[in-house]
Write a protein that holds these residues in place. Structure first.
Motif, PDB file in Angstrom:
ATOM      1  N   SER A  17       0.843  -1.204   0.000  1.00  0.00           N
ATOM      2  CA  SER A  17       0.000   0.000   0.000  1.00  0.00           C
ATOM      3  C   SER A  17       0.869   1.242   0.000  1.00  0.00           C
ATOM      4  O   SER A  17       1.810   1.354   0.799  1.00  0.00           O
ATOM      5  CB  SER A  17      -0.907   0.020   1.233  1.00  0.00           C
ATOM      6  OG  SER A  17      -1.508   1.282   1.413  1.00  0.00           O
ATOM      7  N   THR A  19      -0.394   4.208   0.648  1.00  0.00           N
ATOM      8  CA  THR A  19      -0.882   4.999   1.782  1.00  0.00           C
ATOM      9  C   THR A  19      -0.201   4.574   3.080  1.00  0.00           C
ATOM     10  O   THR A  19       0.268   5.415   3.861  1.00  0.00           O
ATOM     11  CB  THR A  19      -2.402   4.854   1.919  1.00  0.00           C
ATOM     12  OG1 THR A  19      -3.038   5.297   0.717  1.00  0.00           O
ATOM     13  CG2 THR A  19      -2.916   5.671   3.101  1.00  0.00           C
ATOM     14  N   ARG A  50      -1.690  -1.699 -10.684  1.00  0.00           N
ATOM     15  CA  ARG A  50      -2.525  -0.647 -10.132  1.00  0.00           C
ATOM     16  C   ARG A  50      -3.976  -0.873 -10.550  1.00  0.00           C
ATOM     17  O   ARG A  50      -4.269  -0.995 -11.747  1.00  0.00           O
ATOM     18  CB  ARG A  50      -2.040   0.723 -10.601  1.00  0.00           C
ATOM     19  CG  ARG A  50      -0.647   1.102 -10.069  1.00  0.00           C
ATOM     20  CD  ARG A  50      -0.077   2.312 -10.803  1.00  0.00           C
ATOM     21  NE  ARG A  50       1.181   2.780 -10.233  1.00  0.00           N
ATOM     22  CZ  ARG A  50       2.374   2.255 -10.505  1.00  0.00           C
ATOM     23  NH1 ARG A  50       2.461   1.195 -11.325  1.00  0.00           N
ATOM     24  NH2 ARG A  50       3.465   2.750  -9.956  1.00  0.00           N
ATOM     25  N   LYS A  51      -4.857  -0.930  -9.570  1.00  0.00           N
ATOM     26  CA  LYS A  51      -6.295  -1.081  -9.807  1.00  0.00           C
ATOM     27  C   LYS A  51      -7.015  -0.013  -8.996  1.00  0.00           C
ATOM     28  O   LYS A  51      -7.329  -0.210  -7.818  1.00  0.00           O
ATOM     29  CB  LYS A  51      -6.768  -2.471  -9.382  1.00  0.00           C
ATOM     30  CG  LYS A  51      -6.082  -3.608 -10.140  1.00  0.00           C
ATOM     31  CD  LYS A  51      -6.530  -4.967  -9.616  1.00  0.00           C
ATOM     32  CE  LYS A  51      -5.798  -6.098 -10.330  1.00  0.00           C
ATOM     33  NZ  LYS A  51      -6.193  -7.437  -9.789  1.00  0.00           N
ATOM     34  N   ARG A  53      -7.272   2.723  -6.588  1.00  0.00           N
ATOM     35  CA  ARG A  53      -6.393   3.099  -5.477  1.00  0.00           C
ATOM     36  C   ARG A  53      -5.650   1.898  -4.890  1.00  0.00           C
ATOM     37  O   ARG A  53      -4.832   2.057  -3.978  1.00  0.00           O
ATOM     38  CB  ARG A  53      -7.216   3.777  -4.379  1.00  0.00           C
ATOM     39  CG  ARG A  53      -7.800   5.121  -4.809  1.00  0.00           C
ATOM     40  CD  ARG A  53      -8.464   5.803  -3.627  1.00  0.00           C
ATOM     41  NE  ARG A  53      -8.961   7.138  -3.989  1.00  0.00           N
ATOM     42  CZ  ARG A  53      -9.557   7.952  -3.132  1.00  0.00           C
ATOM     43  NH1 ARG A  53      -9.726   7.571  -1.871  1.00  0.00           N
ATOM     44  NH2 ARG A  53      -9.980   9.140  -3.536  1.00  0.00           N
ATOM     45  N   GLN A  54      -5.958   0.720  -5.375  1.00  0.00           N
ATOM     46  CA  GLN A  54      -5.322  -0.495  -4.875  1.00  0.00           C
ATOM     47  C   GLN A  54      -4.051  -0.771  -5.684  1.00  0.00           C
ATOM     48  O   GLN A  54      -4.035  -0.601  -6.909  1.00  0.00           O
ATOM     49  CB  GLN A  54      -6.281  -1.683  -4.987  1.00  0.00           C
ATOM     50  CG  GLN A  54      -7.587  -1.508  -4.230  1.00  0.00           C
ATOM     51  CD  GLN A  54      -7.356  -1.360  -2.731  1.00  0.00           C
ATOM     52  OE1 GLN A  54      -6.585  -2.103  -2.137  1.00  0.00           O
ATOM     53  NE2 GLN A  54      -8.038  -0.395  -2.133  1.00  0.00           N
ATOM     54  N   VAL A  55      -2.995  -1.195  -4.992  1.00  0.00           N
ATOM     55  CA  VAL A  55      -1.742  -1.564  -5.666  1.00  0.00           C
ATOM     56  C   VAL A  55      -1.288  -2.928  -5.165  1.00  0.00           C
ATOM     57  O   VAL A  55      -1.572  -3.317  -4.021  1.00  0.00           O
ATOM     58  CB  VAL A  55      -0.631  -0.524  -5.412  1.00  0.00           C
ATOM     59  CG1 VAL A  55      -0.985   0.814  -6.020  1.00  0.00           C
ATOM     60  CG2 VAL A  55      -0.339  -0.380  -3.930  1.00  0.00           C
ATOM     61  N   GLU A  56      -0.591  -3.638  -6.030  1.00  0.00           N
ATOM     62  CA  GLU A  56      -0.063  -4.963  -5.670  1.00  0.00           C
ATOM     63  C   GLU A  56       1.314  -5.124  -6.308  1.00  0.00           C
ATOM     64  O   GLU A  56       1.471  -4.909  -7.515  1.00  0.00           O
ATOM     65  CB  GLU A  56      -0.990  -6.060  -6.159  1.00  0.00           C
ATOM     66  CG  GLU A  56      -0.498  -7.464  -5.823  1.00  0.00           C
ATOM     67  CD  GLU A  56      -1.397  -8.537  -6.401  1.00  0.00           C
ATOM     68  OE1 GLU A  56      -0.983  -9.707  -6.384  1.00  0.00           O
ATOM     69  OE2 GLU A  56      -2.509  -8.194  -6.885  1.00  0.00           O
TER      70      GLU A  56
END
Length: 309
Positions: A17, A19, A50-51, A53-56
């Motif tokens: 994340s 954030t 990146r999806k 606000r989600q990241v992996e």
């Protein structure tokens, strides 16, 4: 690529994340995202899926993050070592070292060891003196010396004694002595000749007596007057022998003598110890103790006859 980018990258991969990484590193998600994008451009690989606000992290990102973490650890080690070195160079203080030696059995050469310490801590002033073991130990107890280097363990209230290493004495005798042609000398052979027992070598004297006793041999001990001339006369005129250190300076003091090793089964190991008061709050003492204990080249740097009561 810079350290900040690597720190942001490692933290983002660890937490998954931007954030959370920004919160831990007191930064904003936008700053983390920008740093990651710059890394991706420089490395020409995608580091995160990146999806919204989600990241992996991608598989390659996990591999690179492991390497980056190792690199950051090495850089931190460099910083710590540099700061420690800088603090050593600036540490001030005074230290008094007592060297318990026998002037008639080869001097204690602490010069190289003290020079190592001076090089590491140039602002710590060192004063050293040599005397008989009992006097040096009393100096430590009474606070006149911070630390003493002696042979043999010393026990007393509030006294710490740390064994550093061991030395093996040699046998000094005249070149014309009947045993001069022997490669090595047995204790049994020494029983035929007078053996010097000066008053400044009490610890070794008692140890030597026990060796003779175990071998059912009666030695001819003789107390020698405290002078180089008396010791030389004892060896040259009486066929006397004496235990000494393997120190080249002896040949300057006693011309016409040679040194012999005892046979293997009769060799005596003498512990060289560092003695100090546990109530001594001198910071320079703690620094010296740590330096000595972490520099295990000490035995090779000391050319050794030290004495003790």
């Amino acid at each position: 690529m810079n350290l900040s980018q690597l720190k942001y990258f490692v933290e983002a991969v660890s937490l998954g994340s931007f954030t959370s990484a920004g919160r831990n590193l007191f930064s904003t998600p936008q700053t983390i995202s920008k740093a990651i994008s710059e890394l991706e451009k420089e490395l020409r690989v995608q580091l995160f899926y990146r999806k919204g606000r989600q990241v992996e992290p991608t598989p390659v990102a996990k591999l690179l993050a492991h390497k980056a973490s190792e690199a950051l650890s090495c850089i931190e080690d460099i910083r710590i070592i540099s700061e420690l070195h800088a603090s050593q160079k600036s540490q001030r203080g005074q230290l008094c070292i007592a060297l318990a030696i026998s002037p008639y059995r080869g001097g204690l050469e602490l010069g190289p060891c003290l020079q190592d310490f001076k090089d590491a801590f140039p602002l710590i002033e060192i004063e050293s003196f040599s005397n008989f073991g009992g006097i040096c130990k009393t100096a430590v107890q009474d606070g006149f010396a911070d630390v003493a280097i002696t042979i043999g363990r010393f026990e007393g209230d509030g006294i710490e004694c740390i064994r550093l290493f061991e030395i093996e004495p040699f046998i000094a005798l005249s070149k014309l002595h009947p045993l001069a042609s022997e490669q090595e000398i047995a204790i049994g052979d020494l029983a035929k000749y007078p053996i010097a027992v000066p008053s400044d070598l009490g610890y070794f004297y008692h140890l030597l007596k026990s060796y003779f006793s175990e071998r059912k041999t009666t030695p001819k001990f003789e107390v020698i007057a405290p002078s180089s001339a008396s010791h030389l006369s004892f060896m040259m005129e009486k066929n006397g022998v004496m235990y000494v250190s393997n120190n080249p300076t002896l040949f300057e003091t006693y011309q016409g003598i040679i040194l012999k090793k005892p046979v293997v089964e009769d060799r005596i190991s003498l512990p060289v110890c560092m003695v100090y008061s546990i109530n001594n709050s001198n910071p320079a003492l703690s620094t010296f103790i740590n330096h000595v204990l972490t520099n295990r080249h000490l035995p090779e740097r000391i050319g050794a006859a030290i004495e003790s009561d």
